[in-house]
Design a protein around this motif. Structure first.
Motif, PDB file in Angstrom:
ATOM      1  N   SER A 114       0.885  -0.731   0.178  1.00 58.00           N
ATOM      2  CA  SER A 114      -0.045  -0.184  -0.138  1.00 58.00           C
ATOM      3  C   SER A 114       1.032   1.688   0.059  1.00 58.00           C
ATOM      4  CB  SER A 114      -1.074  -0.077   1.428  1.00 58.00           C
ATOM      5  OG  SER A 114       0.219  -0.212   2.361  1.00 58.00           O
ATOM      6  N   GLY A 174      -0.511   3.133  -3.113  1.00 58.07           N
ATOM      7  CA  GLY A 174      -1.696   2.980  -3.610  1.00 58.07           C
ATOM      8  C   GLY A 174      -2.264   4.638  -2.729  1.00 58.07           C
ATOM      9  N   LEU A 175      -3.511   4.899  -3.537  1.00 57.03           N
ATOM     10  CA  LEU A 175      -4.328   6.038  -3.157  1.00 57.03           C
ATOM     11  C   LEU A 175      -5.277   5.901  -1.608  1.00 57.03           C
ATOM     12  CD1 LEU A 175      -4.068   8.145  -6.277  1.00 57.03           C
ATOM     13  CD2 LEU A 175      -3.225   8.810  -3.754  1.00 57.03           C
ATOM     14  N   GLU A 176      -5.840   6.544  -0.842  1.00 59.14           N
ATOM     15  CA  GLU A 176      -6.657   6.087  -0.063  1.00 59.14           C
ATOM     16  C   GLU A 176      -8.244   6.670  -0.544  1.00 59.14           C
ATOM     17  OE1 GLU A 176      -6.650   8.879   3.391  1.00 59.14           O
ATOM     18  OE2 GLU A 176      -4.623   7.580   4.367  1.00 59.14           O
ATOM     19  N   THR A 177      -8.470   5.704  -0.514  1.00 64.16           N
ATOM     20  CA  THR A 177     -10.373   6.328  -1.017  1.00 64.16           C
ATOM     21  C   THR A 177     -10.270   8.015  -0.544  1.00 64.16           C
ATOM     22  OG1 THR A 177     -10.898   4.164  -1.384  1.00 64.16           O
ATOM     23  CG2 THR A 177     -12.751   5.183  -1.915  1.00 64.16           C
ATOM     24  N   SER A 230     -13.908  10.613   0.252  1.00 66.00           N
ATOM     25  CA  SER A 230     -14.940  10.152   1.364  1.00 66.00           C
ATOM     26  C   SER A 230     -16.208   9.894   0.218  1.00 66.00           C
ATOM     27  CB  SER A 230     -14.826  11.197   2.338  1.00 66.00           C
ATOM     28  OG  SER A 230     -14.500  12.529   2.127  1.00 66.00           O
ATOM     29  N   GLU A 244      -8.825  20.208   0.280  1.00 62.09           N
ATOM     30  CA  GLU A 244      -7.878  18.429   0.000  1.00 62.09           C
ATOM     31  C   GLU A 244      -9.030  17.636  -1.091  1.00 62.09           C
ATOM     32  OE1 GLU A 244      -7.467  15.274   3.265  1.00 62.09           O
ATOM     33  OE2 GLU A 244      -8.532  17.125   3.824  1.00 62.09           O
ATOM     34  N   ASP A 291      -6.749  15.721  -4.096  1.00 62.90           N
ATOM     35  CA  ASP A 291      -8.028  14.668  -3.894  1.00 62.90           C
ATOM     36  C   ASP A 291      -7.643  14.387  -5.266  1.00 62.90           C
ATOM     37  OD1 ASP A 291      -7.246  12.605  -1.917  1.00 62.90           O
ATOM     38  OD2 ASP A 291      -9.134  13.572  -0.947  1.00 62.90           O
ATOM     39  N   HIS A 294      -5.991  10.903  -7.889  1.00 65.60           N
ATOM     40  CA  HIS A 294      -6.958   9.947  -8.958  1.00 65.60           C
ATOM     41  C   HIS A 294      -6.870   9.855 -10.140  1.00 65.60           C
ATOM     42  CE1 HIS A 294      -8.359   8.123  -5.003  1.00 65.60           C
ATOM     43  NE2 HIS A 294      -8.400   8.414  -3.823  1.00 65.60           N
ATOM     44  N   ARG A 326       0.240  14.771   3.584  1.00 65.18           N
ATOM     45  CA  ARG A 326      -0.236  13.888   3.322  1.00 65.18           C
ATOM     46  C   ARG A 326      -0.744  12.799   3.230  1.00 65.18           C
ATOM     47  NH1 ARG A 326      -2.993  18.607   7.086  1.00 65.18           N
ATOM     48  NH2 ARG A 326      -4.743  18.242   5.240  1.00 65.18           N
ATOM     49  N   LYS A 327      -0.599  13.069   1.597  1.00 61.73           N
ATOM     50  CA  LYS A 327      -0.668  12.341   0.285  1.00 61.73           C
ATOM     51  C   LYS A 327       0.464  11.277   0.084  1.00 61.73           C
ATOM     52  CE  LYS A 327      -4.903  13.833   0.368  1.00 61.73           C
ATOM     53  NZ  LYS A 327      -6.209  12.667   0.911  1.00 61.73           N
ATOM     54  N   LYS A 328       0.954  10.940   0.755  1.00 64.27           N
ATOM     55  CA  LYS A 328       2.696  10.551   0.640  1.00 64.27           C
ATOM     56  C   LYS A 328       3.165  11.264  -0.849  1.00 64.27           C
ATOM     57  CE  LYS A 328       0.504   6.018   2.243  1.00 64.27           C
ATOM     58  NZ  LYS A 328       0.175   4.936   2.060  1.00 64.27           N
TER      59      LYS A 328
END
Length: 368
Positions: free
Chosen positions: A189, A192-195, A197, A288, A292, A296, A320-322
């Motif tokens: 991970s 990977g990107l967080e889904t 909200s 944010e 995102d 994405h 925060r998004k690496k």
């Protein structure tokens, strides 16, 4: 009889051909300059919508009377505290055989700084140019010089970076894709990107006109911002339309419940390559959501990674998004105006991308 001394003077139309040849030798592969490159130089530095006879580009002419150095100047109109000011962006600085002409670069920068502009900026200074600026007492601005990179597919990212140095590396692309598949199967991970909200605004692809409307609506939130209108911003967007090195252009805008734009971003990308962000703006509460969507959308399009210049208002979200941060190109600014200085030093100035100089086709087009 004494030889004529070298000199720095304003650019004129007859200089475009030798400047184009110098550009090819400095920034490209050294092949003869194409008519398209010469036309781009003319558009960028002579036919600019804010062209100002008091803010010309400059050439360095050596003792033999040959153009062997150049610094481009892009005039800009900006506003701060309700007053309009003149800005000038230094662009495409180059010197032929700089070791033989060690003072040529410094003389070109001094000619640029001696203009009547209220603020002098370089948005894309490399390490060599930064060294010249520092010798004149002007260092980089950290918040704007933190270039960022968010990797999605590490194998393909590595091959794309290598390909920029050794074109034969494109033959290794299948191995990069295989490495990415193996990493994905391993359940890693790290990239990977967080889904999202799903609570943020919906973004949509738009044309140049809708993007221009959104950017003009969002820019005034910055204390120091460009003075854009439909004609000038339309010209910048038209110039920015093609950047073959970076891929196809993508324009995205999100609107609020009242129909007003709340965020916008524009980037270039292609599957397997590293996407490049030209501009991104948003209301504070939508920053944010914009980051995102930008990440994405590029990942879903098959891009190996996405990168962009330092934009202080995005840094917390990108961390925060690496995203990784690195020194690749540097922003330098000189001004005697305290209000302008504070806006830039505090990261509250819109001075990059379409507001700066990277809209130019000279950054990202091959002219073959």
């Amino acid at each position: 009889m004494n030889s004529p001394a070298s000199t720095v003077r304003p650019l004129n139309k007859d200089d475009l051909a030798p400047v184009a040849d110098l550009f090819q030798r400095t920034f490209r592969d050294g092949t003869p300059a194409s008519p398209a490159l010469e036309a781009a130089l003319r558009q960028t530095f002579i036919d600019h919508p804010f062209a100002d006879a008091d803010l010309p580009s400059h050439v360095f002419v050596n003792e033999a009377g040959k153009v062997s150095g150049f610094i481009g100047v892009n005039p800009a109109r900006m506003t701060i505290g309700g007053r309009e000011i003149r800005a000038a962006f230094a662009s495409s600085m180059m010197v032929e055989r700089p070791k033989e002409n060690p003072l040529a670069g410094a003389r070109l920068i001094r000619a640029f700084l001696s203009g009547p502009q209220d603020v002098s900026i370089s948005e894309t200074a490399n390490a060599t140019a930064l060294g010249m600026w520092r010798k004149l007492g002007h260092d980089l601005i950290p918040a704007y010089s933190m270039n960022w990179l968010r990797v999605f597919r590490p194998g393909s990212t590595g091959i794309d970076i290598l390909n920029r140095v050794h074109p034969a590396a494109k033959l290794l692309k299948p191995f990069g894709v295989l490495a990415d598949r193996i990493a994905s199967m391993g359940g890693s991970s790290s990239f990977g990107l967080e889904t999202p909200s799903g609570k943020g605004p919906a973004f949509q692809d738009v044309g140049e006109e809708k993007l221009a409307e959104a950017l003009m609506a969002l820019a005034p939130a910055f204390p120091l911002a460009p003075v854009w209108n439909r004609q000038s911003l339309g010209w910048f967007l038209a110039q920015a339309r093609e950047k073959s090195q970076f891929g196809q252009i993508v324009r995205r805008v999100a609107y609020g419940s009242d129909g007003a734009p709340v965020a916008a971003h524009v980037y270039y990308g292609r599957p397997g390559g590293i996407a490049w962000v030209l501009q991104s703006l948003a209301r504070p509460e939508r920053m944010e959501a914009m980051v995102d969507d930008m990440l994405h959308h590029a990942a879903d399009a098959g891009c190996a990674a996405i990168r962009g210049a330092g934009q202080p208002w995005l840094t917390p979200f990108l961390l925060r998004k690496k995203a990784l941060f690195l020194g690749r190109s540097f922003v330098v600014a000189q001004t005697k105006d305290r209000e302008i200085r504070e806006a830039i030093d505090n990261g509250k100035a819109l001075i990059t991308g379409l507001a700066g100089e990277t809209w130019s086709p000279l950054i990202g087009e091959r002219f073959t």
